[in-house]
Design an enzyme around this catalytic site. Structure first.
Site, mmCIF file in Angstrom:
data_model
loop_
_atom_site.group_PDB
_atom_site.id
_atom_site.type_symbol
_atom_site.label_atom_id
_atom_site.label_comp_id
_atom_site.label_asym_id
_atom_site.label_seq_id
_atom_site.Cartn_x
_atom_site.Cartn_y
_atom_site.Cartn_z
ATOM 1 N N GLU A 73 0.811 -1.227 0.000
ATOM 2 C CA GLU A 73 0.000 0.000 0.000
ATOM 3 C C GLU A 73 0.846 1.279 0.000
ATOM 4 O O GLU A 73 0.345 2.345 0.355
ATOM 5 C CB GLU A 73 -0.923 0.007 1.212
ATOM 6 C CG GLU A 73 -2.011 -1.052 1.150
ATOM 7 C CD GLU A 73 -3.123 -0.756 2.135
ATOM 8 O OE1 GLU A 73 -4.223 -0.425 1.682
ATOM 9 O OE2 GLU A 73 -2.869 -0.845 3.357
ATOM 10 N N HIS A 97 -0.451 6.040 7.223
ATOM 11 C CA HIS A 97 -1.624 5.216 6.911
ATOM 12 C C HIS A 97 -1.742 4.181 8.021
ATOM 13 O O HIS A 97 -0.766 3.526 8.374
ATOM 14 C CB HIS A 97 -1.487 4.513 5.566
ATOM 15 C CG HIS A 97 -2.482 3.389 5.412
ATOM 16 N ND1 HIS A 97 -3.846 3.599 5.477
ATOM 17 C CD2 HIS A 97 -2.320 2.043 5.259
ATOM 18 C CE1 HIS A 97 -4.475 2.437 5.343
ATOM 19 N NE2 HIS A 97 -3.581 1.473 5.216
ATOM 20 N N HIS A 129 -4.606 1.498 10.591
ATOM 21 C CA HIS A 129 -5.893 0.849 10.846
ATOM 22 C C HIS A 129 -6.258 1.124 12.307
ATOM 23 O O HIS A 129 -6.672 0.234 13.041
ATOM 24 C CB HIS A 129 -5.797 -0.657 10.570
ATOM 25 C CG HIS A 129 -5.154 -0.990 9.255
ATOM 26 N ND1 HIS A 129 -4.403 -2.124 9.051
ATOM 27 C CD2 HIS A 129 -5.162 -0.320 8.075
ATOM 28 C CE1 HIS A 129 -3.966 -2.138 7.787
ATOM 29 N NE2 HIS A 129 -4.397 -1.061 7.181
ATOM 30 N N HIS A 188 -11.454 -0.145 6.418
ATOM 31 C CA HIS A 188 -9.999 -0.298 6.280
ATOM 32 C C HIS A 188 -9.229 0.498 7.337
ATOM 33 O O HIS A 188 -8.576 -0.084 8.189
ATOM 34 C CB HIS A 188 -9.612 0.124 4.855
ATOM 35 C CG HIS A 188 -8.180 -0.075 4.514
ATOM 36 N ND1 HIS A 188 -7.729 -0.175 3.231
ATOM 37 C CD2 HIS A 188 -7.076 -0.178 5.280
ATOM 38 C CE1 HIS A 188 -6.422 -0.360 3.225
ATOM 39 N NE2 HIS A 188 -6.014 -0.359 4.462
HETATM 40 ZN ZN LIG Z 1 -4.041 -0.497 5.083
#
Ligand SMILES: [Zn+2]
Length: 248
Positions: free
Chosen positions: A76, A95, A97, A165
């Site tokens: 990602e 980024h 979660h 996500h």
């Molecule tokens: Zn992710």
């Protein structure tokens, strides 16, 4: 900051985000390369808690590794390049979660600032749903088309949620983005708890602006030193000046 110092700080950012529960085995943080603005620095695919300087790799904005591809990059990583591409002022991207943030991406309940320390998230947090443009996928942002679509939803905001996500956080510095990511998780947790007690009085747009307009770089330094101590990392003091450019 010299490149070596910047890389050490990126390792520290990884460790802080792990220590503060923003990332676990997954999630990542990058910086725009200090000398080559059309590149970014991100670890190879490894849990942030385990990352050291040797794990860091440099990529072009379209996600190609500069070095011979012997190491396994994050699938990602494109998230980072697309945001740097769209936002020249952005110097660091997270980024994650972040667990308390996830419910706000799947329920239609808006994530909004409930406490002054959390104002960095802005008054409105956009939501990106990969299904809108890409249909039923495994939800991972594994190419530039998806990443650019996400960056477009982020727009000029500092935070965007990703349905089912996680989220992305973009900042004008590594300290800024780590601060925002940590307090975003806290805000989400507080908002859920407050909701169980009754109606929530959120910070108004003008209060959010007032917090950001009066926050100085000392706030970020104080938090960074504290988090460095908790993460067992050395603290490298940065010059403290007037308000940071965190009005993004
Ligand atoms: Zn992710």
């Amino acid at each position: 900051m010299a490149v070596t110092g910047a890389l050490d700080e990126l390792v520290t950012a990884n460790r802080i985000l792990a220590r503060e529960g923003v990332v676990d085995a997954f999630g990542h943080v990058s910086i725009r390369h200090p000398e080559y603005p059309d590149r970014y620095v991100l670890s190879r695919a490894r849990a942030p808690e385990c990352i050291d300087v040797e794990d860091l790799m440099t990529f072009t904005l379209d996600g190609a590794p500069i070095e011979p591809a012997r190491r396994h990059p994050y699938a990602e990583r494109h998230i980072h390049g697309a945001i740097y591409e769209a936002r020249p002022e952005i110097q660091a991207v997270v980024h994650n979660h972040s667990p308390s943030v996830i419910p706000f991406g799947i329920t239609g309940t808006q994530l909004r600032p409930v406490m002054h320390m959390c104002a960095s998230m802005g008054s409105r947090v956009p939501l990106w749903d990969s299904r809108t443009a890409f249909g039923d996928t495994n939800l991972l942002v594994t190419n530039m088309a998806m990443a650019r679509d996400l960056a477009a939803t982020l727009g000029n905001h500092p935070v965007a949620l990703m349905r089912g996500h996680g989220c992305v956080v973009a900042g004008s510095s590594l300290r800024d983005v780590v601060f925002n990511a940590v307090y975003l998780e806290l805000n989400a947790d507080l908002q859920m708890k407050a909701r169980s007690l009754g109606e929530i009085t959120f910070l108004s747009e003008r209060e959010v602006e007032a917090v950001l307009n009066t926050r100085s770089s000392f706030t970020y330094e104080r938090a960074w030193e504290y988090w460095c101590r908790r993460a067992g990392r050395p603290y490298d003091r940065q010059p403290v000046g007037g308000p940071l450019v965190d009005k993004i």
